[in-house]
Design a protein around this motif. Structure first.
Motif, PDB file in Angstrom:
ATOM      1  N   ASP A 166     -80.384  -5.357 -58.295  1.00 23.76           N
ATOM      2  CA  ASP A 166     -79.717  -6.578 -58.745  1.00 23.76           C
ATOM      3  C   ASP A 166     -79.685  -6.735 -60.264  1.00 23.76           C
ATOM      4  OD1 ASP A 166     -78.134  -8.592 -57.708  1.00 23.76           O
ATOM      5  OD2 ASP A 166     -79.758 -10.059 -57.655  1.00 23.76           O
ATOM      6  N   ASP A 167     -79.647  -5.600 -60.979  1.00 24.61           N
ATOM      7  CA  ASP A 167     -79.474  -5.619 -62.429  1.00 24.61           C
ATOM      8  C   ASP A 167     -77.979  -5.595 -62.735  1.00 24.61           C
ATOM      9  OD1 ASP A 167     -82.242  -5.336 -62.789  1.00 24.61           O
ATOM     10  OD2 ASP A 167     -82.084  -3.144 -62.820  1.00 24.61           O
ATOM     11  N   ARG A 168     -77.567  -6.320 -63.760  1.00 23.35           N
ATOM     12  CA  ARG A 168     -76.180  -6.261 -64.209  1.00 23.35           C
ATOM     13  C   ARG A 168     -75.989  -5.004 -65.056  1.00 23.35           C
ATOM     14  NH1 ARG A 168     -74.403 -12.343 -66.150  1.00 23.35           N
ATOM     15  NH2 ARG A 168     -75.274 -13.435 -64.345  1.00 23.35           N
ATOM     16  N   MET A 169     -75.001  -4.201 -64.687  1.00 22.73           N
ATOM     17  CA  MET A 169     -74.668  -2.999 -65.438  1.00 22.73           C
ATOM     18  C   MET A 169     -73.296  -3.222 -66.076  1.00 22.73           C
ATOM     19  SD  MET A 169     -76.091   0.007 -62.924  1.00 22.73           S
ATOM     20  CE  MET A 169     -74.798  -0.220 -61.712  1.00 22.73           C
ATOM     21  N   PRO A 170     -73.247  -3.462 -67.403  1.00 16.58           N
ATOM     22  CA  PRO A 170     -71.976  -3.734 -68.074  1.00 16.58           C
ATOM     23  C   PRO A 170     -70.992  -2.582 -67.919  1.00 16.58           C
ATOM     24  CG  PRO A 170     -73.816  -4.248 -69.509  1.00 16.58           C
ATOM     25  CD  PRO A 170     -74.375  -3.531 -68.323  1.00 16.58           C
ATOM     26  N   LEU A 171     -69.779  -2.935 -67.585  1.00 15.52           N
ATOM     27  CA  LEU A 171     -68.723  -1.969 -67.312  1.00 15.52           C
ATOM     28  C   LEU A 171     -67.891  -1.736 -68.561  1.00 15.52           C
ATOM     29  CD1 LEU A 171     -67.646  -0.669 -64.623  1.00 15.52           C
ATOM     30  CD2 LEU A 171     -65.969  -2.478 -64.634  1.00 15.52           C
ATOM     31  N   GLU A 172     -67.663  -0.480 -68.897  1.00 17.17           N
ATOM     32  CA  GLU A 172     -66.776  -0.150 -70.008  1.00 17.17           C
ATOM     33  C   GLU A 172     -65.392   0.206 -69.501  1.00 17.17           C
ATOM     34  OE1 GLU A 172     -68.650   2.803 -72.446  1.00 17.17           O
ATOM     35  OE2 GLU A 172     -70.166   1.393 -73.146  1.00 17.17           O
ATOM     36  N   ALA A 173     -65.304   0.832 -68.323  1.00 17.55           N
ATOM     37  CA  ALA A 173     -64.002   1.235 -67.785  1.00 17.55           C
ATOM     38  C   ALA A 173     -64.141   1.627 -66.323  1.00 17.55           C
ATOM     39  CB  ALA A 173     -63.442   2.412 -68.575  1.00 17.55           C
ATOM     40  N   LEU A 174     -63.027   1.571 -65.622  1.00 20.10           N
ATOM     41  CA  LEU A 174     -62.901   2.133 -64.275  1.00 20.10           C
ATOM     42  C   LEU A 174     -61.822   3.197 -64.353  1.00 20.10           C
ATOM     43  CD1 LEU A 174     -62.733  -0.872 -61.763  1.00 20.10           C
ATOM     44  CD2 LEU A 174     -64.673   0.595 -62.252  1.00 20.10           C
ATOM     45  N   TRP A 175     -62.018   4.311 -63.654  1.00 22.04           N
ATOM     46  CA  TRP A 175     -60.963   5.303 -63.579  1.00 22.04           C
ATOM     47  C   TRP A 175     -60.982   5.981 -62.225  1.00 22.04           C
ATOM     48  CZ3 TRP A 175     -65.450   6.593 -66.291  1.00 22.04           C
ATOM     49  CH2 TRP A 175     -66.086   7.761 -65.898  1.00 22.04           C
ATOM     50  N   CYS A 176     -59.815   6.521 -61.870  1.00 21.82           N
ATOM     51  CA  CYS A 176     -59.673   7.305 -60.646  1.00 21.82           C
ATOM     52  C   CYS A 176     -59.081   8.652 -61.030  1.00 21.82           C
ATOM     53  CB  CYS A 176     -58.782   6.594 -59.636  1.00 21.82           C
ATOM     54  SG  CYS A 176     -59.513   5.066 -58.981  1.00 21.82           S
ATOM     55  N   SER A 177     -59.436   9.678 -60.265  1.00 22.57           N
ATOM     56  CA  SER A 177     -58.954  11.020 -60.583  1.00 22.57           C
ATOM     57  C   SER A 177     -58.666  11.797 -59.308  1.00 22.57           C
ATOM     58  CB  SER A 177     -59.984  11.773 -61.427  1.00 22.57           C
ATOM     59  OG  SER A 177     -61.194  11.915 -60.704  1.00 22.57           O
ATOM     60  N   PRO A 221     -68.171 -15.345 -67.758  1.00 24.83           N
ATOM     61  CA  PRO A 221     -67.118 -16.048 -68.500  1.00 24.83           C
ATOM     62  C   PRO A 221     -67.496 -16.343 -69.951  1.00 24.83           C
ATOM     63  CG  PRO A 221     -68.117 -17.506 -66.877  1.00 24.83           C
ATOM     64  CD  PRO A 221     -68.705 -16.148 -66.665  1.00 24.83           C
ATOM     65  N   ALA A 222     -68.773 -16.370 -70.283  1.00 25.64           N
ATOM     66  CA  ALA A 222     -69.186 -16.644 -71.665  1.00 25.64           C
ATOM     67  C   ALA A 222     -68.922 -15.450 -72.580  1.00 25.64           C
ATOM     68  CB  ALA A 222     -70.664 -17.008 -71.710  1.00 25.64           C
ATOM     69  N   THR A 223     -69.114 -14.231 -72.074  1.00 27.96           N
ATOM     70  CA  THR A 223     -68.965 -13.025 -72.897  1.00 27.96           C
ATOM     71  C   THR A 223     -67.727 -12.203 -72.558  1.00 27.96           C
ATOM     72  OG1 THR A 223     -70.237 -11.653 -71.368  1.00 27.96           O
ATOM     73  CG2 THR A 223     -71.474 -12.810 -73.111  1.00 27.96           C
ATOM     74  N   GLY A 224     -67.187 -12.381 -71.354  1.00 28.81           N
ATOM     75  CA  GLY A 224     -66.055 -11.588 -70.896  1.00 28.81           C
ATOM     76  C   GLY A 224     -66.449 -10.281 -70.244  1.00 28.81           C
ATOM     77  N   VAL A 225     -67.731  -9.960 -70.225  1.00 28.66           N
ATOM     78  CA  VAL A 225     -68.205  -8.694 -69.677  1.00 28.66           C
ATOM     79  C   VAL A 225     -68.053  -8.680 -68.158  1.00 28.66           C
ATOM     80  CG1 VAL A 225     -70.242  -7.225 -69.375  1.00 28.66           C
ATOM     81  CG2 VAL A 225     -69.805  -8.313 -71.569  1.00 28.66           C
ATOM     82  N   LEU A 226     -67.553  -7.555 -67.642  1.00 25.75           N
ATOM     83  CA  LEU A 226     -67.540  -7.302 -66.202  1.00 25.75           C
ATOM     84  C   LEU A 226     -68.748  -6.439 -65.888  1.00 25.75           C
ATOM     85  CD1 LEU A 226     -63.770  -6.537 -65.653  1.00 25.75           C
ATOM     86  CD2 LEU A 226     -65.046  -8.426 -64.634  1.00 25.75           C
ATOM     87  N   ASN A 227     -69.456  -6.797 -64.830  1.00 26.20           N
ATOM     88  CA  ASN A 227     -70.683  -6.090 -64.462  1.00 26.20           C
ATOM     89  C   ASN A 227     -70.610  -5.543 -63.048  1.00 26.20           C
ATOM     90  OD1 ASN A 227     -72.732  -6.816 -66.718  1.00 26.20           O
ATOM     91  ND2 ASN A 227     -71.738  -8.738 -66.229  1.00 26.20           N
ATOM     92  N   LEU A 228     -71.186  -4.382 -62.876  1.00 26.68           N
ATOM     93  CA  LEU A 228     -71.435  -3.793 -61.576  1.00 26.68           C
ATOM     94  C   LEU A 228     -72.914  -4.035 -61.317  1.00 26.68           C
ATOM     95  CD1 LEU A 228     -70.127  -1.952 -59.385  1.00 26.68           C
ATOM     96  CD2 LEU A 228     -70.924  -0.006 -60.714  1.00 26.68           C
ATOM     97  N   MET A 229     -73.271  -4.431 -60.112  1.00 28.05           N
ATOM     98  CA  MET A 229     -74.679  -4.687 -59.803  1.00 28.05           C
ATOM     99  C   MET A 229     -75.289  -3.430 -59.188  1.00 28.05           C
ATOM    100  SD  MET A 229     -74.749  -7.761 -60.858  1.00 28.05           S
ATOM    101  CE  MET A 229     -76.362  -8.321 -60.351  1.00 28.05           C
ATOM    102  N   ASN A 230     -76.527  -3.127 -59.586  1.00 26.95           N
ATOM    103  CA  ASN A 230     -77.193  -1.966 -58.989  1.00 26.95           C
ATOM    104  C   ASN A 230     -78.075  -2.402 -57.816  1.00 26.95           C
ATOM    105  OD1 ASN A 230     -79.602  -2.921 -60.088  1.00 26.95           O
ATOM    106  ND2 ASN A 230     -79.766  -1.294 -61.626  1.00 26.95           N
TER     107      ASN A 230
END
Length: 129
Positions: free
Chosen positions: A78-89, A66-75
């Motif tokens: 347990d490292d936070r991996m900042p998300l740039e986008a989600l897509w489906c194809s 909530p401080a930065t607005g970044v959405l993270n995927l955890m590996n």
């Protein structure tokens, strides 16, 4: 950075989910074909999230800072991996899912319905929680 001021690889990685809020993502496939969904991560990496059979659903948890607005995927470590986008194809079409990347509180549950047709050939629209 090390005390000497030299660059230390991986020194800026945030571990764990402390201070982050879970955001449950649900992606429903209302097309007649299998969808492949991926996450675009920082530094040109991508992560396979899963494949969704017709009439199937993919669920996952992202972590919102909530401080930065970044959405993270955890590996796996347990490292936070900042998300740039989600897509489906599917086949030759791809669509990006609109995510609320903003500081402050965000929705705890996001649901997307993926359909074919229209100008883009494939769309995944948010329907709220």
């Amino acid at each position: 950075m090390a005390e000497s001021g030299a660059y230390v690889p991986y020194s800026g990685i945030v571990h764990g989910t402390e201070g982050a809020d879970p955001v449950e993502i649900s992606i429903v496939n209302e097309t007649g074909v299998q969808l492949a969904c991926k996450a675009a991560l920082a530094h040109w990496y991508s992560e396979e999230l899963g494949r969704i059979a017709p009439s199937g659903e993919l669920t996952l948890t992202l972590w919102h800072d909530p401080a930065t607005g970044v959405l993270n995927l955890m590996n796996a470590t347990d490292d936070r991996m900042p998300l740039e986008a989600l897509w489906c194809s599917a086949d030759t079409v791809r669509t990006r899912l609109d995510l609320p990347i903003a500081a402050g509180k965000t929705e705890a549950t996001l649901r997307f319905l993926c359909r074919t047709g229209g100008d883009t050939g494939l769309s995944c629209r948010g329907t709220g929680g």
